[in-house]
Design a protein around this motif. Structure first.
Motif, PDB file in Angstrom:
ATOM      1  N   VAL A 105       0.940 -25.850 -60.885  1.00 37.84           N
ATOM      2  CA  VAL A 105       2.068 -25.657 -61.807  1.00 37.84           C
ATOM      3  C   VAL A 105       1.661 -24.730 -62.944  1.00 37.84           C
ATOM      4  CG1 VAL A 105       3.526 -26.844 -63.503  1.00 37.84           C
ATOM      5  CG2 VAL A 105       3.224 -27.803 -61.218  1.00 37.84           C
ATOM      6  N   GLU A 106       0.467 -24.934 -63.468  1.00 34.96           N
ATOM      7  CA  GLU A 106       0.013 -24.093 -64.569  1.00 34.96           C
ATOM      8  C   GLU A 106      -0.109 -22.635 -64.151  1.00 34.96           C
ATOM      9  OE1 GLU A 106      -3.446 -24.011 -67.982  1.00 34.96           O
ATOM     10  OE2 GLU A 106      -3.605 -25.433 -66.339  1.00 34.96           O
ATOM     11  N   LEU A 107      -0.663 -22.389 -62.993  1.00 35.67           N
ATOM     12  CA  LEU A 107      -0.777 -21.009 -62.520  1.00 35.67           C
ATOM     13  C   LEU A 107       0.593 -20.387 -62.280  1.00 35.67           C
ATOM     14  CD1 LEU A 107      -3.818 -21.192 -60.095  1.00 35.67           C
ATOM     15  CD2 LEU A 107      -3.739 -20.125 -62.343  1.00 35.67           C
ATOM     16  N   LYS A 108       1.510 -21.169 -61.739  1.00 42.32           N
ATOM     17  CA  LYS A 108       2.860 -20.658 -61.468  1.00 42.32           C
ATOM     18  C   LYS A 108       3.601 -20.365 -62.774  1.00 42.32           C
ATOM     19  CE  LYS A 108       5.958 -19.888 -58.298  1.00 42.32           C
ATOM     20  NZ  LYS A 108       5.851 -18.760 -57.428  1.00 42.32           N
ATOM     21  N   LEU A 109       3.527 -21.278 -63.734  1.00 42.17           N
ATOM     22  CA  LEU A 109       4.228 -21.084 -65.000  1.00 42.17           C
ATOM     23  C   LEU A 109       3.521 -20.065 -65.884  1.00 42.17           C
ATOM     24  CD1 LEU A 109       5.242 -24.750 -65.899  1.00 42.17           C
ATOM     25  CD2 LEU A 109       6.671 -22.952 -64.915  1.00 42.17           C
ATOM     26  N   LEU A 110       2.205 -20.087 -65.885  1.00 44.46           N
ATOM     27  CA  LEU A 110       1.440 -19.186 -66.740  1.00 44.46           C
ATOM     28  C   LEU A 110       1.630 -17.732 -66.337  1.00 44.46           C
ATOM     29  CD1 LEU A 110      -0.573 -19.175 -69.095  1.00 44.46           C
ATOM     30  CD2 LEU A 110      -2.404 -19.280 -67.418  1.00 44.46           C
ATOM     31  N   ALA A 111       1.815 -17.475 -65.067  1.00 45.43           N
ATOM     32  CA  ALA A 111       1.993 -16.104 -64.592  1.00 45.43           C
ATOM     33  C   ALA A 111       3.256 -15.466 -65.150  1.00 45.43           C
ATOM     34  CB  ALA A 111       2.022 -16.080 -63.069  1.00 45.43           C
ATOM     35  N   ASN A 112       4.243 -16.269 -65.540  1.00 42.87           N
ATOM     36  CA  ASN A 112       5.511 -15.737 -66.028  1.00 42.87           C
ATOM     37  C   ASN A 112       5.573 -15.623 -67.544  1.00 42.87           C
ATOM     38  OD1 ASN A 112       6.496 -15.578 -63.403  1.00 42.87           O
ATOM     39  ND2 ASN A 112       7.141 -17.704 -63.448  1.00 42.87           N
ATOM     40  N   THR A 113       4.504 -15.947 -68.241  1.00 42.22           N
ATOM     41  CA  THR A 113       4.502 -15.868 -69.704  1.00 42.22           C
ATOM     42  C   THR A 113       3.879 -14.552 -70.158  1.00 42.22           C
ATOM     43  OG1 THR A 113       2.336 -16.927 -69.945  1.00 42.22           O
ATOM     44  CG2 THR A 113       4.279 -18.373 -69.891  1.00 42.22           C
ATOM     45  N   LYS A 114       4.060 -14.238 -71.443  1.00 45.06           N
ATOM     46  CA  LYS A 114       3.481 -13.025 -72.010  1.00 45.06           C
ATOM     47  C   LYS A 114       1.957 -13.087 -71.953  1.00 45.06           C
ATOM     48  CE  LYS A 114       3.265 -10.445 -76.324  1.00 45.06           C
ATOM     49  NZ  LYS A 114       3.650 -10.398 -77.722  1.00 45.06           N
ATOM     50  N   TYR A 115       1.390 -14.227 -72.272  1.00 41.50           N
ATOM     51  CA  TYR A 115      -0.065 -14.400 -72.235  1.00 41.50           C
ATOM     52  C   TYR A 115      -0.588 -14.344 -70.800  1.00 41.50           C
ATOM     53  CZ  TYR A 115      -4.648 -16.515 -72.842  1.00 41.50           C
ATOM     54  OH  TYR A 115      -5.979 -16.761 -72.815  1.00 41.50           O
ATOM     55  N   GLY A 116       0.134 -14.974 -69.899  1.00 42.67           N
ATOM     56  CA  GLY A 116      -0.290 -14.988 -68.502  1.00 42.67           C
ATOM     57  C   GLY A 116      -0.246 -13.619 -67.862  1.00 42.67           C
ATOM     58  N   GLY A 117       0.654 -12.754 -68.341  1.00 40.10           N
ATOM     59  CA  GLY A 117       0.730 -11.393 -67.812  1.00 40.10           C
ATOM     60  C   GLY A 117      -0.554 -10.623 -68.028  1.00 40.10           C
ATOM     61  N   LYS A 118      -1.319 -10.986 -69.061  1.00 41.46           N
ATOM     62  CA  LYS A 118      -2.589 -10.320 -69.337  1.00 41.46           C
ATOM     63  C   LYS A 118      -3.715 -10.892 -68.489  1.00 41.46           C
ATOM     64  CE  LYS A 118      -1.224  -9.326 -74.049  1.00 41.46           C
ATOM     65  NZ  LYS A 118      -1.470  -9.580 -75.462  1.00 41.46           N
ATOM     66  N   LEU A 119      -3.523 -12.072 -67.933  1.00 35.20           N
ATOM     67  CA  LEU A 119      -4.561 -12.724 -67.150  1.00 35.20           C
ATOM     68  C   LEU A 119      -4.498 -12.391 -65.661  1.00 35.20           C
ATOM     69  CD1 LEU A 119      -4.528 -16.318 -68.685  1.00 35.20           C
ATOM     70  CD2 LEU A 119      -6.198 -14.525 -69.069  1.00 35.20           C
TER      71      LEU A 119
END
Length: 154
Positions: A67-81
């Motif tokens: 869930v974290e990987l799925k949700l994090l990928a769609n955030t501004k911070y996750g876009g950098k990761l």
């Protein structure tokens, strides 16, 4: 009971931060917390309950990561990761086929003993069996290996 819940909560917090800051240490701490919670559950409630707690904690941790990987990928911070682009380049230019053996050309750079040669208007990386070869010298292709031609002066 409070120790069991606290250790499972600590494990989930460690796993949450392990996804953001990978390195393995927080994942190991989370695993230790889950094992400790399982041991406490076995002591307090029996083997069956401890086993169920371990299974539920491992599955919960796995779902948390997904869930974290799925949700994090769609955030501004996750876009950098996460990598979003693909690379279409090649690390080495393709070498010629067997038909190039025996053909002649000239050196584009000085070969010490490696450098660039031109054969039929195409550039190739080459290795000179004669050692040092000046720029503009006529050469003949003797053989080829994985990424370069084997040449000699003519």
């Amino acid at each position: 009971m409070i120790w069991i819940v606290g250790l499972i909560a600590a494990a989930f917090v460690c796993i949450f931060f392990e996804v953001i800051l990978p390195g393995g240490v927080l994942g190991i701490i989370a695993g230790i917390c889950i094992i400790a919670a399982t041991i406490f559950a076995i002591q307090d409630f029996g083997l069956m309950t401890g086993g169920l707690l371990f299974f539920a904690a491992v599955m919960g941790a796995f779902l948390l990561v997904l869930v974290e990987l799925k949700l994090l990928a769609n955030t501004k911070y996750g876009g950098k990761l996460f990598l979003r682009a693909s690379i279409d380049g090649h690390s080495n230019p393709p070498t010629a086929d067997e038909s190039i053996i025996g053909q002649t050309g000239k050196t584009l750079t000085r070969l010490n003993p490696s450098g660039m040669v031109s054969i039929n208007g195409q550039k190739y990386e080459a290795f000179s069996q004669d050692g040092y070869v000046d720029r503009g010298q006529a050469i003949t292709v003797l053989n080829r290996d994985n990424f370069r031609l084997i040449i000699q002066k003519t």
